[in-house]
Design a protein around this motif. Structure first.
Motif, PDB file in Angstrom:
ATOM      1  N   THR A  53     129.794  81.339  15.646  1.00  0.00           N
ATOM      2  CA  THR A  53     129.704  82.455  14.702  1.00  0.00           C
ATOM      3  C   THR A  53     129.567  81.925  13.276  1.00  0.00           C
ATOM      4  N   PRO A  54     128.894  82.717  12.409  1.00  0.00           N
ATOM      5  CA  PRO A  54     128.250  83.992  12.688  1.00  0.00           C
ATOM      6  C   PRO A  54     126.942  83.808  13.447  1.00  0.00           C
ATOM      7  N   ALA A 325     130.400  88.226  13.669  1.00  0.00           N
ATOM      8  CA  ALA A 325     131.150  87.269  12.853  1.00  0.00           C
ATOM      9  C   ALA A 325     132.594  87.251  13.347  1.00  0.00           C
ATOM     10  N   LEU A 338     135.883  87.642   7.330  1.00  0.00           N
ATOM     11  CA  LEU A 338     134.983  87.158   8.369  1.00  0.00           C
ATOM     12  C   LEU A 338     134.223  85.944   7.858  1.00  0.00           C
ATOM     13  N   ASN A 339     133.677  85.163   8.778  1.00  0.00           N
ATOM     14  CA  ASN A 339     132.940  83.960   8.385  1.00  0.00           C
ATOM     15  C   ASN A 339     131.444  84.215   8.255  1.00  0.00           C
ATOM     16  N   ALA A 340     131.058  85.396   7.818  1.00  0.00           N
ATOM     17  CA  ALA A 340     129.661  85.719   7.521  1.00  0.00           C
ATOM     18  C   ALA A 340     129.578  86.285   6.114  1.00  0.00           C
ATOM     19  N   ASP A 344     124.047  85.128   5.463  1.00  0.00           N
ATOM     20  CA  ASP A 344     123.839  85.579   6.834  1.00  0.00           C
ATOM     21  C   ASP A 344     123.427  87.039   6.941  1.00  0.00           C
ATOM     22  N   GLN A 379     129.778  82.885   2.053  1.00  0.00           N
ATOM     23  CA  GLN A 379     130.052  82.634   3.474  1.00  0.00           C
ATOM     24  C   GLN A 379     131.209  83.457   4.024  1.00  0.00           C
ATOM     25  N   TRP A 397     136.058  88.816  17.247  1.00  0.00           N
ATOM     26  CA  TRP A 397     134.664  88.939  16.791  1.00  0.00           C
ATOM     27  C   TRP A 397     134.435  90.369  16.319  1.00  0.00           C
TER      28      TRP A 397
END
Length: 432
Positions: A53-54, A325, A338-340, A344, A379, A397
């Motif tokens: 992810t993402p 993500a 979140l990691n997006a 992204d 990010q 997720w």
């Protein structure tokens, strides 16, 4: 048309021979070295198959629905269709659009046209005036080398016409370049000749060249100032009246067919209605629609403005983007990350919308109730949580719906095409 589709299909299939490596975000690390085709044949699951992810995915079902819907809409309304390829820059999607009856693919700049030709596209509509000598040299070579290649582009100024003719003559072009006079949306709009008189002056300039051929008129109704239904339809009637006036004056004497083109993704219902009013002209009329965002649709801007909101009896598009993500931080009550981020997800029109949560504990899915995106860093996505989302955990997720396809596709070079259960059946390659 079948031969053209075959050429595009052969070129698109070669994408399956590309080797997977670090260039492609989110693909399983253990797939490095495999070809794209080999990985697709494994039919891995998006959630359990090693993807990181993402990861941006396209819904296979929504994509097929949208392709079929616009094919049917164009056919019912007697429109030819050249969807704007800038949306996805994905030859595999071009192939599917052509298989669904598209006349050709629309481009905005020479680079896009070069990508199209590399993948066998035989009909290109360039919705811009082309005055770059290097690009015109390339175009002249493509036209001279392939008698089956059809190219049409805008002209909107006498100076532009002069530059085009000079460059084509300098390169010894043997085939004329087909052009359409662009009528602007109005004063203060984007490109295009501002008035019918200005358009006539551009047409006169084309008539005085040796390597351009006037074949029609075109424009973009999305640029009509303060656009609403009445203003857009009034502008479209100016465009069709211009086509009729030019035809009556004999300006299309060298054209095999007359091209009348418009149509973005916000007003194609108005285009269909007004183009249906076009009187009979001296030649066959190619009524060319150019909407592009339909292929993926979205969960924001285009969801709000699609004409299908006005004509629900003709169908509805489905959003195909799913950006998954992972929750990487829950530092405070009511907050998660979140990691997006901006690298992204599209963010130029609307922030992403959380739709689903997939539990990291047992893989169960639930609606993302009480979860909203309040900001994006490069990010990270900043989430605000109500009490309803208090059980959101690090590792879960989250599926985000995106707004604006054009700035979603361009952040990803290889996009998994996933079925509803997460099975990945193909990978869509983009060329931005």
């Amino acid at each position: 048309m079948a031969a053209e589709n075959s050429t595009a299909s052969t070129a698109a299939r070669r994408l399956g021979d590309e080797r997977i490596d670090h260039r492609f975000k989110a693909l399983p690390p253990d797939a490095e070295g495999r070809t794209v085709g080999e990985l697709a044949a494994e039919r891995r699951n998006l959630f359990t198959g090693g993807f990181t992810t993402p990861v941006l995915a396209l819904s296979a079902e929504a994509l097929e629905h949208n392709l079929a819907l616009m094919e049917r809409y164009a056919a019912v309304h007697g429109l030819a269709f050249a969807p704007h390829g800038k949306t996805s820059m994905a030859p595999q999607l071009f192939e599917r659009q052509l298989a669904r009856g598209a006349w050709g693919i629309t481009a905005a700049v020479p680079h896009q046209a070069r990508v199209y030709r590399a993948f066998g596209i035989q009909r290109i509509f360039l919705a811009n005036e082309l005055v770059d000598p290097a690009a015109l040299r390339w175009l002249a070579g493509e036209l001279d080398a392939d008698p089956g290649f059809r190219f049409v582009c805008y002209v909107d100024s006498a100076r532009g016409v002069e530059l085009m003719d000079e460059a084509l003559a300098a390169h010894g072009a043997r085939r004329p370049v087909d052009v359409v006079v662009e009528l602007a949306g109005g004063a203060g709009a984007r490109t295009g000749a501002r008035t019918p008189a200005d358009c006539a002056a551009v047409a006169d300039a084309v008539a005085n060249t040796s390597r351009l051929r006037l074949v029609g008129v075109a424009g973009y109704e999305g640029e009509v100032p303060r656009s609403d239904n009445d203003r857009v339809r009034a502008w479209l009637r100016q465009l069709t009246a211009l086509a009729a006036e030019f035809d009556k004056a004999g300006r299309f004497a060298d054209a095999e067919e007359i091209v009348v083109s418009a149509g973005g993704s916000a007003w194609f219902d108005a285009v269909a209605d007004v183009f249906a009013e076009l009187p009979e002209l001296s030649r066959t009329v190619l009524k060319l629609l150019r909407s592009g965002a339909y292929v993926s649709h979205d969960d924001g801007h285009y969801r709000r403005i699609t004409p299908f909101n006005r004509i629900p009896e003709e169908g509805a598009l489905q959003p195909a983007f799913q950006l998954w993500a992972q929750v990487v931080s829950r530092p405070e009550p009511g907050q998660a990350f979140l990691n997006a981020g901006k690298r992204d997800a599209a963010y130029d029109l609307d922030l992403p919308e959380p739709h689903l949560v997939r539990s990291a504990r047992d893989g169960s899915l639930r609606p993302a109730a009480g979860v909203s995106v309040t900001a994006l860093s490069d990010q990270h996505a900043w989430l605000a949580l109500t009490d309803e989302a208090a059980d959101l955990e690090v590792g879960d997720w989250v599926c985000l719906g995106l707004s604006h396809p054009c700035t979603s596709f361009d952040k990803w070079q290889l996009i998994p095409l996933a079925e509803a259960d997460g099975t990945v059946t193909d990978y869509i390659r983009t060329f931005f």
